[in-house]
Design a protein around this motif. Structure first.
Motif, PDB file in Angstrom:
ATOM      1  N   ALA A   7      20.938   2.627   9.496  1.00 18.73           N
ATOM      2  CA  ALA A   7      20.188   1.634   9.302  1.00 18.73           C
ATOM      3  C   ALA A   7      18.628   1.784   8.680  1.00 18.73           C
ATOM      4  N   MET A   8      17.961   3.053   9.067  1.00 20.32           N
ATOM      5  CA  MET A   8      16.931   2.853   8.967  1.00 20.32           C
ATOM      6  C   MET A   8      16.896   4.406   8.052  1.00 20.32           C
ATOM      7  N   HIS A   9      17.490   5.044   8.210  1.00 13.17           N
ATOM      8  CA  HIS A   9      18.027   6.203   6.837  1.00 13.17           C
ATOM      9  C   HIS A   9      18.269   5.677   5.391  1.00 13.17           C
ATOM     10  N   ASP A  10      19.663   4.805   5.382  1.00 18.47           N
ATOM     11  CA  ASP A  10      19.495   3.592   4.184  1.00 18.47           C
ATOM     12  C   ASP A  10      18.314   2.886   3.885  1.00 18.47           C
ATOM     13  N   THR A  11      17.353   2.885   4.640  1.00 18.13           N
ATOM     14  CA  THR A  11      16.348   1.783   4.031  1.00 18.13           C
ATOM     15  C   THR A  11      14.956   2.942   3.710  1.00 18.13           C
ATOM     16  N   ALA A  12      15.322   4.506   4.033  1.00 14.97           N
ATOM     17  CA  ALA A  12      14.763   5.234   3.447  1.00 14.97           C
ATOM     18  C   ALA A  12      14.624   5.771   2.680  1.00 14.97           C
ATOM     19  N   ALA A  13      16.279   5.502   2.096  1.00 15.76           N
ATOM     20  CA  ALA A  13      17.359   6.052   0.633  1.00 15.76           C
ATOM     21  C   ALA A  13      16.811   5.183  -0.359  1.00 15.76           C
ATOM     22  N   LEU A  14      16.315   3.975   0.189  1.00 14.89           N
ATOM     23  CA  LEU A  14      16.608   2.478  -1.152  1.00 14.89           C
ATOM     24  C   LEU A  14      14.532   2.833  -0.776  1.00 14.89           C
ATOM     25  N   LEU A  15      14.526   2.721  -0.305  1.00 15.25           N
ATOM     26  CA  LEU A  15      12.825   2.188  -0.493  1.00 15.25           C
ATOM     27  C   LEU A  15      11.877   3.140  -2.161  1.00 15.25           C
ATOM     28  N   ASP A  16      11.487   2.506  -2.728  1.00 11.68           N
ATOM     29  CA  ASP A  16      10.572   3.025  -3.626  1.00 11.68           C
ATOM     30  C   ASP A  16       8.990   3.058  -3.163  1.00 11.68           C
ATOM     31  N   LEU A  17       8.921   4.517  -2.708  1.00 11.41           N
ATOM     32  CA  LEU A  17       7.128   5.224  -2.364  1.00 11.41           C
ATOM     33  C   LEU A  17       6.328   4.270  -3.679  1.00 11.41           C
ATOM     34  N   GLY A  18       6.573   4.570  -4.701  1.00  7.01           N
ATOM     35  CA  GLY A  18       5.419   4.476  -5.973  1.00  7.01           C
ATOM     36  C   GLY A  18       5.439   1.817  -5.444  1.00  7.01           C
ATOM     37  N   GLU A  19       6.245   1.269  -4.814  1.00  3.21           N
ATOM     38  CA  GLU A  19       5.963  -0.256  -4.771  1.00  3.21           C
ATOM     39  C   GLU A  19       5.277  -0.434  -3.546  1.00  3.21           C
ATOM     40  N   VAL A  20       4.918   1.131  -2.323  1.00  4.33           N
ATOM     41  CA  VAL A  20       4.612   0.730  -1.560  1.00  4.33           C
ATOM     42  C   VAL A  20       2.928   1.320  -1.663  1.00  4.33           C
ATOM     43  N   GLU A  21       3.138   2.288  -2.662  1.00  7.23           N
ATOM     44  CA  GLU A  21       1.566   2.424  -2.755  1.00  7.23           C
ATOM     45  C   GLU A  21       0.926   1.768  -3.800  1.00  7.23           C
ATOM     46  N   ARG A  22       1.180   0.406  -4.834  1.00  2.17           N
ATOM     47  CA  ARG A  22       1.223  -0.523  -5.042  1.00  2.17           C
ATOM     48  C   ARG A  22       0.817  -1.467  -4.380  1.00  2.17           C
ATOM     49  N   ALA A  23       1.357  -1.016  -2.800  1.00  2.00           N
ATOM     50  CA  ALA A  23       1.420  -2.658  -2.023  1.00  2.00           C
ATOM     51  C   ALA A  23       0.283  -2.216  -1.247  1.00  2.00           C
ATOM     52  N   ALA A  24       0.014  -1.004  -0.669  1.00  2.00           N
ATOM     53  CA  ALA A  24      -0.949  -0.380   0.132  1.00  2.00           C
ATOM     54  C   ALA A  24      -2.937  -0.538  -0.722  1.00  2.00           C
ATOM     55  N   VAL A  25      -2.574  -0.524  -1.811  1.00  2.00           N
ATOM     56  CA  VAL A  25      -4.493  -0.370  -2.679  1.00  2.00           C
ATOM     57  C   VAL A  25      -4.170  -1.641  -3.276  1.00  2.00           C
ATOM     58  N   ALA A  26      -3.430  -2.463  -3.395  1.00  2.00           N
ATOM     59  CA  ALA A  26      -3.455  -4.588  -3.305  1.00  2.00           C
ATOM     60  C   ALA A  26      -4.261  -4.789  -2.163  1.00  2.00           C
ATOM     61  N   ILE A  27      -3.334  -4.244  -0.693  1.00  2.00           N
ATOM     62  CA  ILE A  27      -4.098  -4.803   0.550  1.00  2.00           C
ATOM     63  C   ILE A  27      -5.179  -4.051   0.606  1.00  2.00           C
ATOM     64  N   ALA A  28      -5.642  -2.990   0.259  1.00  2.00           N
ATOM     65  CA  ALA A  28      -6.757  -2.639   1.100  1.00  2.00           C
ATOM     66  C   ALA A  28      -7.510  -2.649   0.181  1.00  2.00           C
ATOM     67  N   GLY A  29      -7.603  -3.471  -0.607  1.00  2.00           N
ATOM     68  CA  GLY A  29      -8.750  -4.022  -1.984  1.00  2.00           C
ATOM     69  C   GLY A  29      -8.794  -5.397  -2.314  1.00  2.00           C
TER      70      GLY A  29
END
Length: 317
Positions: A137-159
């Motif tokens: 499940a964790m390997h599948d999640t890593a395959a599905l995850l869009d790191l660009g979306e994680v980046e956008r989310a991190a920037v939003a939370i950081a600010g």
């Protein structure tokens, strides 16, 4: 060969939309994509997906005609299924499945994840089953995850001025973990599971704030309502879910996807918890990276504040 397939206009449109989505998304594991999209496939396409998931190694060895016969469909349906999964043709699909099952064998995933856990199974076997399912499940999640979306989310939370986290039942527990992590690095975060309290808090959000909704199915009404209220007030909305076309995902500005691997006594909603925590841990660290000085100082102060409540060495009998 049996082929009881009826493709409606809506069904074809859904598949075509999936093709666009898959080709515009980052590369991901074949089986993860099939599992992730299973709930949105119907009729003959769903039968193909279920057959591939039931025995991926056999599917990788099959010709297009053999796979059609075994799934009770037709070669034309197999071709449509390939397009729905983002592949040009059946040869690409077979190669993708073969590569993934080969990696699974090399990683030592020898346990039959689909096998039901029996009442008389020894704990060693149960442990192997759980470890194999969670690892997949964790390997599948890593395959599905869009790191660009994680980046956008991190920037939003950081600010963000403040962060609201919404979830019900098991998702509420995951949300509380994220709230605790963010709070330790100085991010003003609150976790809400009660819909009345969550709606009241969401109504006070605005531009510059962030709201995160957590729901594996993406269909929990209370979570959808709280996230919708936050979004209507101008907050940036995030969704953590296993279904990219769910109501929660459609509502959110940023979508973070997770996979799950159900086992006996642990249906999808429960088995999704570890992958959810992995994604949120990644997001938390990404926020800490982007607020390094503030986060480091806050973490040091919060650690010092609780130091006095740790047992002193040599005092335990």
């Amino acid at each position: 060969m049996v082929d009881h397939e009826v493709d409606t206009v809506a069904g074809t449109a859904m598949v075509d939309a999936h093709v666009t989505d898959r080709r515009n998304s980052p590369s991901s594991g074949v089986l993860a994509r099939v599992r992730n999209g299973l709930g949105e496939l119907t009729g003959a396409l769903r039968r193909v997906a279920e057959h591939v998931l039931s025995d991926p190694e056999a599917a990788a060895r099959s010709t297009i005609v053999e796979l059609a016969e075994r799934s009770g469909t037709s070669p034309a349906t197999i071709t449509r299924f390939c397009r729905a999964m983002g592949f040009e043709g059946y040869a690409d699909l077979r190669l993708g499945i073969a590569a993934e099952t080969g990696r699974a064998r090399l990683a030592g995933w020898t346990v039959d994840i689909g096998r039901e856990i029996q009442p008389n199974d020894p704990l060693a076997r149960v442990l192997d089953q759980i470890m194999a399912a969670d690892t997949r499940a964790m390997h599948d999640t890593a395959a599905l995850l869009d790191l660009g979306e994680v980046e956008r989310a991190a920037v939003a939370i950081a600010g963000a001025n403040r962060v609201n986290i919404f979830g019900a039942s098991g998702s509420a527990l995951v949300g509380e973990e994220m709230q605790f992590s963010l709070h330790r690095i100085g991010v003003a975060a609150w976790a809400w599971s009660d819909v009345h309290e969550g709606l009241a808090s969401a109504a006070l959000l605005g531009v510059g704030d962030v709201a995160l909704g957590i729901s594996h199915t993406g269909q929990t009404r209370e979570t959808i309502e709280m996230l919708a209220e936050a979004g209507s007030r101008g907050a940036t909305t995030l969704a953590l879910t296993g279904f990219p076309r769910s109501p929660l995902a459609e509502l959110a500005d940023i979508v973070l996807l997770t996979a799950s691997q159900a086992t006996t006594f642990r249906p999808d909603a429960l088995s999704a918890r570890h992958p959810q925590l992995v994604v949120l841990d990644l997001l938390y660290i990404a926020v800490a990276q982007r607020t390094h000085d503030r986060a480091h100082a806050a973490f040091r102060r919060t650690a010092q504040a609780v130091d006095g409540h740790k047992a002193a060495k040599g005092t335990l009998s």
